[in-house]
Design a protein around this motif. Sequence first.
Motif, PDB file in Angstrom:
ATOM      1  N   ALA A   1       0.837  -1.192   0.000  1.00  0.00           N
ATOM      2  CA  ALA A   1       0.000   0.000   0.000  1.00  0.00           C
ATOM      3  C   ALA A   1       0.873   1.242   0.000  1.00  0.00           C
ATOM      4  CB  ALA A   1      -0.923  -0.036   1.222  1.00  0.00           C
ATOM      5  N   TRP A   2       0.301   2.356   0.495  1.00  0.00           N
ATOM      6  CA  TRP A   2       1.030   3.614   0.549  1.00  0.00           C
ATOM      7  C   TRP A   2       1.025   4.161   1.963  1.00  0.00           C
ATOM      8  CZ3 TRP A   2      -1.901   2.077  -3.532  1.00  0.00           C
ATOM      9  CH2 TRP A   2      -1.284   2.088  -4.794  1.00  0.00           C
ATOM     10  N   CYS A   3       1.967   5.037   2.214  1.00  0.00           N
ATOM     11  CA  CYS A   3       2.054   5.729   3.492  1.00  0.00           C
ATOM     12  C   CYS A   3       1.272   7.031   3.395  1.00  0.00           C
ATOM     13  CB  CYS A   3       3.523   6.000   3.802  1.00  0.00           C
ATOM     14  SG  CYS A   3       3.823   6.777   5.408  1.00  0.00           S
ATOM     15  N   ALA A   4       0.949   7.623   4.531  1.00  0.00           N
ATOM     16  CA  ALA A   4       0.308   8.937   4.507  1.00  0.00           C
ATOM     17  C   ALA A   4       1.263   9.992   3.973  1.00  0.00           C
ATOM     18  CB  ALA A   4      -0.163   9.313   5.912  1.00  0.00           C
ATOM     19  N   GLN A   5       2.549   9.815   4.214  1.00  0.00           N
ATOM     20  CA  GLN A   5       3.573  10.734   3.724  1.00  0.00           C
ATOM     21  C   GLN A   5       4.733   9.932   3.135  1.00  0.00           C
ATOM     22  OE1 GLN A   5       1.246  11.989   6.864  1.00  0.00           O
ATOM     23  NE2 GLN A   5       3.097  10.859   7.331  1.00  0.00           N
ATOM     24  N   HIS A   6       5.333  10.483   2.066  1.00  0.00           N
ATOM     25  CA  HIS A   6       6.527   9.899   1.472  1.00  0.00           C
ATOM     26  C   HIS A   6       7.585  10.990   1.327  1.00  0.00           C
ATOM     27  CE1 HIS A   6       5.007   5.870   0.256  1.00  0.00           C
ATOM     28  NE2 HIS A   6       3.847   6.498   0.377  1.00  0.00           N
ATOM     29  N   ASP A   7       8.827  10.627   1.548  1.00  0.00           N
ATOM     30  CA  ASP A   7       9.916  11.593   1.435  1.00  0.00           C
ATOM     31  C   ASP A   7       9.999  12.127   0.006  1.00  0.00           C
ATOM     32  OD1 ASP A   7      13.039  12.061   0.798  1.00  0.00           O
ATOM     33  OD2 ASP A   7      12.645  12.492   2.903  1.00  0.00           O
ATOM     34  N   ALA A   8      10.175  13.423  -0.128  1.00  0.00           N
ATOM     35  CA  ALA A   8      10.167  14.064  -1.445  1.00  0.00           C
ATOM     36  C   ALA A   8      11.323  13.620  -2.328  1.00  0.00           C
ATOM     37  CB  ALA A   8      10.201  15.582  -1.281  1.00  0.00           C
ATOM     38  N   LYS A   9      12.433  13.186  -1.726  1.00  0.00           N
ATOM     39  CA  LYS A   9      13.598  12.783  -2.514  1.00  0.00           C
ATOM     40  C   LYS A   9      13.735  11.271  -2.649  1.00  0.00           C
ATOM     41  CE  LYS A   9      16.214  16.992  -1.519  1.00  0.00           C
ATOM     42  NZ  LYS A   9      17.466  17.574  -0.940  1.00  0.00           N
ATOM     43  N   THR A  10      13.614  10.551  -1.523  1.00  0.00           N
ATOM     44  CA  THR A  10      13.793   9.095  -1.573  1.00  0.00           C
ATOM     45  C   THR A  10      12.510   8.368  -1.952  1.00  0.00           C
ATOM     46  OG1 THR A  10      13.190   8.716   0.754  1.00  0.00           O
ATOM     47  CG2 THR A  10      15.497   9.317   0.274  1.00  0.00           C
ATOM     48  N   LEU A  11      11.365   9.023  -1.782  1.00  0.00           N
ATOM     49  CA  LEU A  11      10.029   8.456  -2.014  1.00  0.00           C
ATOM     50  C   LEU A  11       9.654   7.381  -1.007  1.00  0.00           C
ATOM     51  CD1 LEU A  11       9.849   8.231  -5.922  1.00  0.00           C
ATOM     52  CD2 LEU A  11       9.313  10.167  -4.426  1.00  0.00           C
ATOM     53  N   LEU A  12      10.481   7.182   0.013  1.00  0.00           N
ATOM     54  CA  LEU A  12      10.188   6.182   1.038  1.00  0.00           C
ATOM     55  C   LEU A  12       9.183   6.728   2.051  1.00  0.00           C
ATOM     56  CD1 LEU A  12      13.805   4.845   1.718  1.00  0.00           C
ATOM     57  CD2 LEU A  12      11.964   3.693   0.468  1.00  0.00           C
ATOM     58  N   PRO A  13       8.465   5.835   2.749  1.00  0.00           N
ATOM     59  CA  PRO A  13       7.555   6.302   3.793  1.00  0.00           C
ATOM     60  C   PRO A  13       8.308   7.146   4.818  1.00  0.00           C
ATOM     61  CG  PRO A  13       7.160   3.989   3.328  1.00  0.00           C
ATOM     62  CD  PRO A  13       8.405   4.368   2.585  1.00  0.00           C
ATOM     63  N   THR A  14       7.669   8.206   5.295  1.00  0.00           N
ATOM     64  CA  THR A  14       8.307   9.069   6.286  1.00  0.00           C
ATOM     65  C   THR A  14       7.274   9.529   7.303  1.00  0.00           C
ATOM     66  OG1 THR A  14       9.794  10.964   6.549  1.00  0.00           O
ATOM     67  CG2 THR A  14       7.940  11.231   5.019  1.00  0.00           C
ATOM     68  N   LYS A  15       7.719  10.138   8.387  1.00  0.00           N
ATOM     69  CA  LYS A  15       6.821  10.570   9.452  1.00  0.00           C
ATOM     70  C   LYS A  15       6.385  12.007   9.227  1.00  0.00           C
ATOM     71  CE  LYS A  15       8.388  11.313  13.590  1.00  0.00           C
ATOM     72  NZ  LYS A  15       8.053  12.748  13.868  1.00  0.00           N
ATOM     73  N   ALA A  16       5.326  12.387   9.933  1.00  0.00           N
ATOM     74  CA  ALA A  16       4.867  13.773   9.933  1.00  0.00           C
ATOM     75  C   ALA A  16       4.869  14.245  11.386  1.00  0.00           C
ATOM     76  CB  ALA A  16       3.492  13.891   9.292  1.00  0.00           C
ATOM     77  N   ARG A  17       3.685  14.407  11.973  1.00  0.00           N
ATOM     78  CA  ARG A  17       3.636  14.785  13.379  1.00  0.00           C
ATOM     79  C   ARG A  17       4.099  13.625  14.257  1.00  0.00           C
ATOM     80  NH1 ARG A  17      -2.414  17.237  13.143  1.00  0.00           N
ATOM     81  NH2 ARG A  17      -2.611  15.450  11.742  1.00  0.00           N
TER      82      ARG A  17
END
Length: 209
Positions: free
Chosen positions: A55-71
Amino acid sequence: DAMVRALRVLRDVARQHGAYASLDFGLVAPAKAAVERGIGCILRTQYRQRGTLTAWCAQHDAKTLLPTKARAFELASLSGMETVGIVRFLMETEQPSPEIRQAIEAAVTWLDKVKISGYEVRDEPDSKQPRGFDRVMVPAPGHTIWARFYDLDTNQPLYVGRDGQKHTRLSDIEVERRTGYAYLGTWPAKLLAKEYPAWQQRVNAPAPK
């Protein structure tokens, strides 16, 4: 769903759909190209778990495109909510490529795999709590819910409070987050029961003679 909403606007411009039919025709080609790039990014960000598309994450890193955190309470994780909006957007593709079909099929398979059967979420009156109620997960035969966040490796539902620590039960996080954020819901229910079967029927229908 911010990115999907933006892509829908661009796609309506490209198709000259509805209110966008009167826009400058010179916007059509750039909008179409932008949608194609957006879909390409969606396909690249779909998470592979030990080689299997999920599936997908709520956020993805703009450069690596990997899942990343937010708050603090939104860790890098697979999303049982945002994934639904992405799948719906992909299913609206008029002539889906094999890659788009594969992405949809994989995400639907994952959503079915991680469903939590036999439970529902209720807001129970509780005068001891600041907001006068508590949000609880209770057994409910015949009901199905999904977590908003799932562990990237195990697909275990995640509940994270403002301390940023992972928990495996909704009741383990502070009541302020428990009652003030949607950690559980029925977001994929209509997609799996009606929309996906209808999409399958459409894309697998024989070409008209």
